[in-house]
Design an enzyme around this catalytic site. Sequence first.
Site, PDB file in Angstrom:
ATOM      1  N   ILE A  41       0.898  -1.149   0.000  1.00  0.00           N
ATOM      2  CA  ILE A  41       0.000   0.000   0.000  1.00  0.00           C
ATOM      3  C   ILE A  41       0.947   1.212   0.000  1.00  0.00           C
ATOM      4  O   ILE A  41       1.844   1.303   0.820  1.00  0.00           O
ATOM      5  CB  ILE A  41      -0.968  -0.050   1.205  1.00  0.00           C
ATOM      6  N   SER A  42       0.779   2.101  -0.973  1.00  0.00           N
ATOM      7  CA  SER A  42       1.734   3.205  -1.132  1.00  0.00           C
ATOM      8  C   SER A  42       1.730   4.103   0.104  1.00  0.00           C
ATOM      9  O   SER A  42       0.767   4.129   0.857  1.00  0.00           O
ATOM     10  CB  SER A  42       1.358   4.064  -2.330  1.00  0.00           C
TER      11      SER A  42
END
Lengths: 810, 247
Positions: free
Chosen positions: B96-97
């Site tokens: 997840i960025s």
Amino acid sequence: MHSPPLLALALLSASALGYEVLLLRLLSIIQWHHFAYMMISVALLGYGAAGTAVALARPVLAPRFHGVFIGGAVLFGLSAIACFSLAQQVPFNPLEILWDARQSARLLMIYLLLFVPFFCAAVCICLTFTCFQEQIHRIYAFDILGAGVGSLAVVAALFALTPVDALRLLGGTGIAAGALAGMACTGHRRWLAPLLLAAAVAVPAGVPGRWIALSPSEYKELSQTLRIKDARAIAQTWSPLGLLTVVDSPTIPLRYAPGLSLNATQEPPAQLAIFTDGDGLSVLNRYDGRREPLAYLDYLTSALPYHLLRQPRVLVLGSGAGADVLQAIYHNASAVDAIELNPQVIDLVQRRFADFSGKPYSAPNVRVLIGEARGLVASRGEPYDLIQIALLDSFGTASGGLHALSENYLYTVDAFAEYLRHLAPGGLLAITRWVALPPRDVPRLLATAAAAIERDGQASAARRIVMIRGWKTATLLVSNRDFDDAGIAVLREFCRARSFDLAYYPGMTVAEANRYNLLDRPWFFEAAQALLSGERAEFLARYKFDVRPTTDDRPYFFHFFKWRSLPELLALKAQGGLSMLEWGYPVLIATLLQSSVAAVLLILAPLWGARRRQRRSRNAALARFELRVVSYFAAIGFAFMFVEIAFIQKFTLFLSHPLYSVAVTLSAFLIFAGLGSRYSGRRRGGIGAGVGPRHPLARPVLAICAIALLYLIALPPLFQLLAPVGTLARFGICAALVAPLAFAMGMPFPLGLGRVSARAEALVPIAWGVNASVSVVAAVLATLLAIHLGFTVVLLLALLLYLVAAVMFP
Amino acid sequence: MKPVMLLTRILAPAIALALASAGLHADDPFAPLRDAMVREIANMSSVTRDETGRVEFAAPVMAAMAKVPRHKFVPPDEVPYAYENRPLPIGYGQTISQPYIVALMTDLTQVGPGDVVLEIGTGSGYQAAILAELAQAVYTMEIIEPLAVQAGERLGRLGYAKVQARLGDGYHGWPEHGPYDAILVTAAASHVPPPLIAQLKAGGRMVIPVGAPFMIQYLLLIEKAGDGSVSTRQVLPVSFVPLVGGG
């Protein structure tokens, strides 16, 4: 105690060195190469720690020599397998190390696990030195001969065995070393040797496959590709050059076309992916002899040279699964020579998947040459119109800066000069690289090409270079003639039709630089303008990344790190600034710091203990002697490693393969150093101390300095002279050249240790431990020094250290 | 970094855990952490002024970041770190960025209330949830089956009715609902899939982060002009001038 178990010692030493080489392979498959290097450097300090342990526990260990030796060897064998298996279970993710403190603790756990087998083996070796001091020369000879044979044997074994089976084998040889030592046992322990021999076979063979099956990081390209629905590995082959995995994704096609123009309407044909060590994707295109499905290859930046040349004779460097060969075929090249390092890749393309690939290497006028590119280029007689250097590394590893520690002889001033020599008049050298932002490899390529063109002072680089860029790749063309207006018109049209940007051509203006793929500033054009003009030096100094030209002496193309930029990049971490940090170099520094700290602790701990005892006895002379001992063994430890590493590097180009260079050069160094050690023992024994030379180190050190300096000057012309010689003969020549140098280098250690054992035998394990620890630090330091100063300086430093050692001789 | 900030950062996971265990008694115990995350992002948001013409991220983007419960999109053992500005692993080799990058990508797409958005690479579903706060409809595709299933369930459970998620190959887009005002491609791609360009409306924007896992190097912004012509822009997520005293 009658005699030391020399054969067992040699086998154990061979197993330990083999394990070191194998671990690098195993860890490169499951993690990444530079982290593998980091883990092993620290684990090797098990050698130093063993010196300390033997020094401290000598009264307990020495009377039980055989039991300790046998136990240590068996434990090495068992822990070699078990500790690797456990280390694989540690959920360490190096990619998160700057974000997540837990990763450092996990890394430490891996260090501790891998430390165990080296420690076990080293306790046996060090204890042998301590218990049989009168035979130090023989012991050292067997130790180092064993190591030399081990490093060769494991490389040979990796042709036949999977890395995991090689691990079982080394576990077995470790236990077998215990069995060999057990043969000396008599009486009621006679059963021990046969029992251990049976265990050496049964235990490693009986380890369930799932315990030691390799589980690569889920962030490697191969793991990611296998997540795709129905994607599966359909073939796997291995050699010391790497583990090759072929992946087919029948449901969702791979469609690998890096940097394909947005104007392209064609998809790539069906493809198979070939990964090396789970990374470094090279695609195998389906080819049935028709040109149309290959049309996408004309929409890559690397197609540019084919628009400037008519039916060229092409040399492709690093042709892999053959996409660049197909690109040449698509563009009607009149002849294609393709150079590929790994014969197994060619075998996959030409034989195993021949129906799929259409055997591009057997197409009319295509030839394949297997070997290291530089060596093969040098040996070519005929000129080429185009030398094409493909995208050899994957985007992921390139963008992570993971190659910063690897030497690369394809992109050096010397290499470019060589390529230019092999070009027909008006020919082109074409190099395609990934686009990194801000630009790093591209400015370095420009600087390197410019230095090569201007080397003889005849030509100006500014008129012989053109460059274009897409959003993902950039292609640089270097010619041995000035580019003319017609050529530049073709260049413009090529870019316009594909929406690629012009990055540089002679006479280009800034207005043309940033049209299709917009950047904040026309960085590539500005860099080219500065580097190809009088502002080169100023640009190189002011640029925040190190983009100076690389040379064969300092061949670190992917090292862009400047200390000055580190605070800024770290401060930008929250915005993703770390992607601009080249990983390899900080990892090297971390490795050096860690191993130095650990080494100092391992050395200082026993010395401090010993000194406390001396204070009680008020023996100042002994304290001074101790200092000399430490200095001496540290100096020869550094010096030996520096010379060895510098010559492995010097022989890499001649042996046309880094792997051959490591295996042949390292083994030759160890084996001849072993013989040197035996000889020094005989001399001492035969002639007697009083009749020999005044300073025992005078002859060896003089010989080392003279031979090394001679080689420094004579090797380059000698290698040119020997260019037509075949590979096997080159191995022999390399060994013959290493022999006298290594022979002399084998003497200082046993001579010194002999003196120590005569004057203060309690210091023997300390001397051994200092030498072992320093060797580990020296290996890392040599790389660091070579990055900054070049290998020649590393070698000169080594000679200086040998002189220091002569002064400090105990 | 100021000592107090440093202390807060070190203590954040512990605070998060404490809050999570106290969660039974509060509506949203993570709200203060989320606010702190949004403040941190706001401080760095001037980087895209050249691309967007604004000196900070659009207010609706920041409001979405302040609203979506990021801790419900990360695996249980990463919950304590959910509001740190860093990428987190979500299993299957995916991440997840980091929140700053999510905000930046969302801002670059310039999504408005009437827009229809396509996302390729659902991952955890967090980016789709952020987009759902801004757009009329979000269509998201994921190639890895377990992730697609998880994210679909999660988005449904959290009430993101505007999001439709499905398993599939993103290369060909989702033509039934196109053309799209904005497309976000968070899956790795060696080139820009032509079908996606075809499904982008005139005046639409496509954003593709480029880099390795945990290391986004730059964002590729693709703009389709009114006449259908396409241009690209490479946006560095940081303000960085590579030449000292020049550039």
